[in-house]
Design an enzyme around this catalytic site. Structure first.
Site, mmCIF file in Angstrom:
data_model
loop_
_atom_site.group_PDB
_atom_site.id
_atom_site.type_symbol
_atom_site.label_atom_id
_atom_site.label_comp_id
_atom_site.label_asym_id
_atom_site.label_seq_id
_atom_site.Cartn_x
_atom_site.Cartn_y
_atom_site.Cartn_z
ATOM 1 N N GLU A 142 79.355 37.653 26.469
ATOM 2 C CA GLU A 142 80.580 38.000 25.753
ATOM 3 C C GLU A 142 81.556 38.555 26.786
ATOM 4 O O GLU A 142 81.163 39.359 27.637
ATOM 5 C CB GLU A 142 80.287 39.043 24.681
ATOM 6 C CG GLU A 142 81.489 39.605 23.957
ATOM 7 C CD GLU A 142 81.070 40.666 22.935
ATOM 8 O OE1 GLU A 142 80.026 40.477 22.275
ATOM 9 O OE2 GLU A 142 81.787 41.687 22.819
ATOM 10 N N GLU A 183 89.477 45.849 24.402
ATOM 11 C CA GLU A 183 89.096 46.605 23.215
ATOM 12 C C GLU A 183 89.836 47.936 23.250
ATOM 13 O O GLU A 183 90.129 48.466 24.325
ATOM 14 C CB GLU A 183 87.591 46.864 23.186
ATOM 15 C CG GLU A 183 86.739 45.635 22.974
ATOM 16 C CD GLU A 183 85.259 45.989 22.924
ATOM 17 O OE1 GLU A 183 84.691 46.021 21.814
ATOM 18 O OE2 GLU A 183 84.692 46.251 24.007
#
Length: 261
Positions: free
Chosen positions: A141, A146
């Site tokens: 990933e 974020e």
């Protein structure tokens, strides 16, 4: 003019601010545009986007999140994609929110992946721009960005890699502190090549990981999670509704024959 010795010492000890280098763009590295959405229409382009996770990938409830993703919470107007979080009960969860994913629509192996976005402020908000493998295997990933709604000037830049004999990933990343990402649009990008992933914030390199980065073709995800293990539950001051406002998403690739190293 002569200066006292103490003044000379003080002058020589004054640090000089080091300016950031000129911003890097995909084009400046030789990339060419391969796929994009400028969100200039009046509805989500369903030839490019899904409004849910790929089957058997990242199921609802992972990480203790409290939102149910509703297709109507991903809307296009005023030249932006709006992923909206609301305090509405759906599927037994106390919040609804929006997400889009390009699984089974578009994926690419290596390249420059870029977004221009304004993030929401408020405890419990967890907006992200990330990549998952079209193979449905996890990890790997790549988290291009974020954010925690309670820490307006922090972003996390991370890659999660497979490890032998375990499903648990090896994670390499940084928490980078910059401007208030909820006050205006900012640009987040990665330059993903066979031997490295490099993160850029507003065109300036902020993190670099080097290693075997052959993760196969990966697709794009944008989502606004609510609650969970990342930023905790929303509190009384968390504003609803709130939105992750995406101005564009652009993906670039190198010309045919160019090296990814």
């Amino acid at each position: 003019m002569r200066f006292p010795l103490l003044a000379l010492i003080l002058l020589t000890d004054v640090p000089f601010a080091q300016a950031d280098p000129a911003p890097v763009t995909a084009e400046s590295l030789g990339y060419r545009l391969a796929w994009a959405d400028e969100f200039n229409g009046s509805a989500l382009d369903t030839t490019k986007w899904q409004t849910n996770y790929a089957p058997k990938v990242h199921p609802l409830g992972t990480n203790g999140e409290l939102q149910s993703y509703a297709p109507e919470n991903a809307t296009v107007h005023d030249g932006k994609l709006w992923l909206r979080a609301e305090r509405l009960t759906r599927e037994g969860l106390p919040f609804t929110s929006g997400m889009v994913s390009s699984h089974d629509k578009f994926s690419q192996r290596y390249g420059w992946f870029e977004i221009r976005v304004k993030l929401p402020q408020g405890k419990g908000f967890w907006p992200a721009f990330w990549l998952l493998p079209e193979s449905r295997k996890w990890p790997p990933e790549i988290d291009i960005m974020e954010h925690k709604g309670s820490l307006v000037n922090h972003v996390w830049l991370t890659v999660h890699r497979p490890q032998p004999n375990t499903w648990r990933p090896k994670s390499d990343g940084v928490e980078w502190t910059g401007p208030d990402f909820t006050a205006a649009d900012h640009i987040f990008a990665v330059d993903w090549r066979a031997d490295r992933v490099v993160w850029y914030v507003d065109g300036i390199e902020r993190h670099r990981w080097q290693g075997d980065a052959d993760f196969g073709p990966m697709y794009v995800l944008l989502n606004l999670a609510v609650g969970g293990q990342w930023d905790g539950k929303p509190d009384a001051q968390t504003p609803f509704p709130a939105a992750m406002e995406i101005d564009y998403v652009r993906v670039y690739r190198l010309p045919e024959g160019a090296t990814t190293h």
